[in-house]
Enzyme design. Structure first.
Site, PDB file in Angstrom:
ATOM      1  N   GLY A 137       0.823  -1.219   0.000  1.00  0.00           N
ATOM      2  CA  GLY A 137       0.000   0.000   0.000  1.00  0.00           C
ATOM      3  C   GLY A 137       0.849   1.256   0.000  1.00  0.00           C
TER       4      GLY A 137
ATOM      5  NE  ARG B  44      -2.068  -4.555  -0.929  1.00  0.00           N
ATOM      6  CZ  ARG B  44      -1.573  -3.957   0.135  1.00  0.00           C
ATOM      7  NH1 ARG B  44      -0.505  -4.434   0.734  1.00  0.00           N
ATOM      8  NH2 ARG B  44      -2.126  -2.862   0.623  1.00  0.00           N
TER       9      ARG B  44
ATOM     10  CG  ASP C 227       3.947  -6.771   8.571  1.00  0.00           C
ATOM     11  OD1 ASP C 227       3.454  -6.228   7.574  1.00  0.00           O
ATOM     12  OD2 ASP C 227       3.269  -7.417   9.379  1.00  0.00           O
ATOM     13  CG  ASP C 228       2.961  -9.627   5.184  1.00  0.00           C
ATOM     14  OD1 ASP C 228       3.343 -10.403   6.083  1.00  0.00           O
ATOM     15  OD2 ASP C 228       1.772  -9.269   5.070  1.00  0.00           O
TER      16      ASP C 228
ATOM     17  CE  LYS D  30       4.373   0.022   2.626  1.00  0.00           C
ATOM     18  NZ  LYS D  30       3.469  -0.740   1.751  1.00  0.00           N
ATOM     19  CB  THR D  31       2.906   0.125   6.623  1.00  0.00           C
ATOM     20  OG1 THR D  31       1.479   0.010   6.677  1.00  0.00           O
ATOM     21  CG2 THR D  31       3.458  -0.189   8.004  1.00  0.00           C
ATOM     22  CB  ILE D  32      -0.511   4.616   6.339  1.00  0.00           C
ATOM     23  CG1 ILE D  32      -1.477   3.512   5.913  1.00  0.00           C
ATOM     24  CG2 ILE D  32      -0.045   5.423   5.163  1.00  0.00           C
ATOM     25  CD1 ILE D  32      -2.863   4.026   5.525  1.00  0.00           C
ATOM     26  CG  ASP D  33      -1.590  -0.416   7.991  1.00  0.00           C
ATOM     27  OD1 ASP D  33      -2.246   0.523   7.513  1.00  0.00           O
ATOM     28  OD2 ASP D  33      -1.592  -1.557   7.507  1.00  0.00           O
TER      29      ASP D  33
ATOM     30  CG  MET E 111      -7.034   1.899   5.353  1.00  0.00           C
ATOM     31  SD  MET E 111      -6.144   2.467   3.920  1.00  0.00           S
ATOM     32  CE  MET E 111      -7.102   1.661   2.663  1.00  0.00           C
TER      33      MET E 111
HETATM   34  P1  FBP Z   1       0.537  -1.954   3.636  1.00  0.00           P
HETATM   35  O1  FBP Z   1       0.426  -2.865   4.816  1.00  0.00           O
HETATM   36  O2  FBP Z   1       0.980  -2.634   2.401  1.00  0.00           O
HETATM   37  O3  FBP Z   1       1.350  -0.731   3.926  1.00  0.00           O
HETATM   38  O4  FBP Z   1      -0.931  -1.433   3.291  1.00  0.00           O
HETATM   39  C1  FBP Z   1      -1.635  -0.663   4.165  1.00  0.00           C
HETATM   40  C2  FBP Z   1      -3.085  -0.534   3.794  1.00  0.00           C
HETATM   41  O5  FBP Z   1      -3.361   0.807   3.481  1.00  0.00           O
HETATM   42  C3  FBP Z   1      -3.998  -1.042   4.923  1.00  0.00           C
HETATM   43  O6  FBP Z   1      -4.211  -0.040   5.892  1.00  0.00           O
HETATM   44  C4  FBP Z   1      -5.241  -1.440   4.169  1.00  0.00           C
HETATM   45  O7  FBP Z   1      -5.971  -2.420   4.872  1.00  0.00           O
HETATM   46  C5  FBP Z   1      -4.694  -1.999   2.903  1.00  0.00           C
HETATM   47  O8  FBP Z   1      -3.474  -1.329   2.671  1.00  0.00           O
HETATM   48  C6  FBP Z   1      -5.601  -1.800   1.724  1.00  0.00           C
HETATM   49  O9  FBP Z   1      -5.074  -2.465   0.631  1.00  0.00           O
HETATM   50  P2  FBP Z   1      -5.372  -2.150  -0.885  1.00  0.00           P
HETATM   51  O10 FBP Z   1      -4.599  -0.934  -1.249  1.00  0.00           O
HETATM   52  O11 FBP Z   1      -4.852  -3.337  -1.596  1.00  0.00           O
HETATM   53  O12 FBP Z   1      -6.824  -1.916  -1.017  1.00  0.00           O
END
Ligand code: FBP
Length: 548
Positions: A80, A144, A174-175, A201-204, A249
């Site tokens: 993401g 992904r 993480d993945d 990286k990740t906004i999460d 999210m």
């Molecule tokens: P990452 O873990 O790859 O950084 O993605 C974060 C995220 O924005 C999550 O918060 C959300 O659940 C997911 O991606 C949504 O995925 P997609 O962009 O495939 O709809």
């Protein structure tokens, strides 16, 4: 013709700050041997070439060294989008050019799949300059695709050799960083001479641990959502007629919801990790929200805001058990061969009686989302579950019962929002612009130091950027074994909200007051120029964690 806004033009001229240690010649100072956070014997066996390496910290070196021999680097954006990805790339770009201006940076297109399919582009100075300090991952795109098969690694080495690439930087969560480590191990075992470096990286916000203070993008995404939540709070405090149910999210972890609550002081914020700890049911959660609505209504306040973490549903213990059985059921070859329209019937026929009862108690749309597609890493696609609507529907029903019983006498009208994609490509805050540039520049120094299987790490981030600490952490150090798609696999441990951590405690001490009173905070939009206390602040989570 490409046109850009005045803000973009002005922002392009911003020179991100770097830690002092990365400004001139650097020397790598190595610590003691490391261990994985769990399952040490198993992780060591799986990663014989990259296990146990020391943590590295960069310090200023006195002597100037001769120009380094020319080398090329590849970069991949994985998963993401997160604000600041372009700055990681500009940090790598400037870092490798400062070592030797002839060095080249290649970007693999649309995520890890670009490496396997040999889709790439050279990032030239002109291309790089057009993306400095901008949001998004559009410079090379993201994807992904999971890098885990030997034939993918072998396809990768073909193109890496053809382009003379000495090191690959994988920017991901993480993945993706787990996969970076698997790739580093494979190339090391085969003596292919290609290094692999990861970037957090990740906004999460769930890729953090003793070594990683924050994943990039969390800061900007939370500030963007908080601006929107603040605007909604002001609207709701003006019209005084709606309850706003806002899903945020963040996948499994509730870091984003918690940070936004700290920034905006809503009436309710649910924390999934707390729901799990207290073994709450869906009905417990609904009753809690309804009790806040009723208490506010008794004071004439028929309005409010509720923040809901995206992954909430997965943490309700009965549903968590159901998802675990669904994951195992869906992982078999037999299940994979079932046609999509027959999938629900297939899982129902294979669930235990207890889990089948939970499955059938859920609204059909939620149940089918839990039983259908996983993302390539085996995660339930929680962003597709409309928890905000589910909860408000159930709260309305509960309030109707309370009205009959004479315990509620207000008006309830709900509005629904989902803030996710709105924040992932926002122009990076000063913090993310500086942090990401430093992470990328630092990755170039890890490459120059010959490291592989390391994650680029910048620490001491609540101090001014000059004082940040730069270095690298072996990825194996963050690993343990977890069950994925029915099998135990080595993965980086995901960081969930800690209920004994300072950010959660700060929230828990104040939430009752925020529920009953109207104490909204309106953070406004991200500022790039102005006083440092307005422009350069980190998240409240980071400040509380580092007690500043
Ligand atoms: P990452 O873990 O790859 O950084 O993605 C974060 C995220 O924005 C999550 O918060 C959300 O659940 C997911 O991606 C949504 O995925 P997609 O962009 O495939 O709809």
């Amino acid at each position: 013709m490409t046109t850009i806004s005045n803000l973009q033009k002005a922002r392009a001229a911003y020179q991100p700050k770097l830690p002092k240690a990365l400004k001139g010649q650097v020397k790598a100072v190595e610590g003691a041997a490391t261990q994985s956070v769990g399952n040490q014997a198993e992780i060591k066996e799986l990663f014989p070439n990259t296990y146990g390496m020391p943590v590295v910290e960069f310090a200023c070196a006195d002597a100037a060294t001769a120009k380094a021999p020319k080398f090329n680097v590849g970069v991949i954006l994985s998963g993401g989008q997160a604000p600041g990805g372009h700055n990681v790339i500009s940090g790598i770009f400037d870092g490798i050019k400062s070592l030797n201006p002839e060095n080249k940076l290649y970007g693999f297109l649309m995520g890890p799949g670009g490496l396997v399919d040999h889709k790439y582009m050279e990032i030239t100075p002109e291309i790089m300059d057009a993306y400095r300090n901008t949001g998004g991952f559009d410079i090379i795109g993201s994807g992904r695709t999971k890098l885990e098969e030997v034939d993918q690694f072998e396809k990768g080495i073909e193109i890496l050799r053809e382009l003379g690439i000495k090191a690959l930087v994988i920017i991901g969560g993480d993945d993706s960083n787990t996969n970076a480590c698997v790739l580093a191990e494979y190339y090391a075992a085969k003596n292919y001479g290609v290094q692999v470096i990861g970037c957090p990286k990740t906004i999460d916000g769930d890729l953090k641990n003793e070594q990683i203070e924050a994943s990039f993008g969390f800061d900007t995404a939370c500030k963007t959502y908080s601006e929107l939540i603040g605007n909604i709070e002001r609207d709701c405090n003006s019209a005084r007629k709606y309850w706003h149910f806002i899903k945020l999210m963040g996948r499994s972890a509730s870091h984003i919801a918690l940070e936004c609550a700290l920034q905006t002081q809503p009436n309710v914020c649910l924390i999934s990790e707390e729901v799990e700890k207290k073994a709450q049911s869906l009905d417990d959660i609904v009753s809690y929200i309804a009790s806040v609505v009723a208490a506010r209504a008794a004071k004439g306040n028929n309005f409010g805001t509720v923040l809901i973490p995206e992954g909430l549903i997965e943490f309700i213990p009965a549903i968590k058990k159901l998802i675990a059985e669904l994951n195992d059921t869906l992982a078999t070859d037999e299940a994979k061969a079932v046609e999509r329209e027959n999938q629900i019937a297939y899982v129902k026929a294979h669930l235990s009686a207890e889990n089948l009862a939970v499955f059938e108690s859920l609204p059909a749309d939620v149940a089918s989302q839990l039983a259908l597609d996983r993302d390539p890493h085996g995660n339930v696609q929680v962003s597709l579950i409309e928890t905000e609507k589910l909860l408000s529907r159930m709260v309305a029903r509960k309030l109707a019962e309370m009205k009959k019983a004479g315990t509620y006498c207000g008006k309830f009208s709900a509005q629904h929002h989902f803030f996710g994609y709105e924040g992932r490509c926002a122009a990076p805050s000063n913090f993310d612009a500086d942090y990401c540039y430093s992470l990328g520049f630092n990755a170039s120094r890890l490459i120059a130091a010959g490291k592989t299987g390391y994650m680029s790490v910048i620490r001491n981030t609540t101090a001014p950027a000059e004082e940040w600490i730069a270095g690298g952490v072996p990825i194996t150090m963050m690993m343990n074994l977890e069950k994925r798609a029915g099998k135990f696999k080595p993965v980086i441990r995901k960081a969930l909200v800690e209920l004994d951590g300072a950010p959660y405690k700060y929230f828990a001490q104040r939430r009752e007051e925020w529920a009953n009173e109207t104490c909204y905070l309106y953070p406004g939009s991200i500022q790039y120029w102005g006083p440092s206390e307005v422009c350069d602040q980190t998240t409240k989570t980071l400040q509380l964690e580092q007690s500043k």
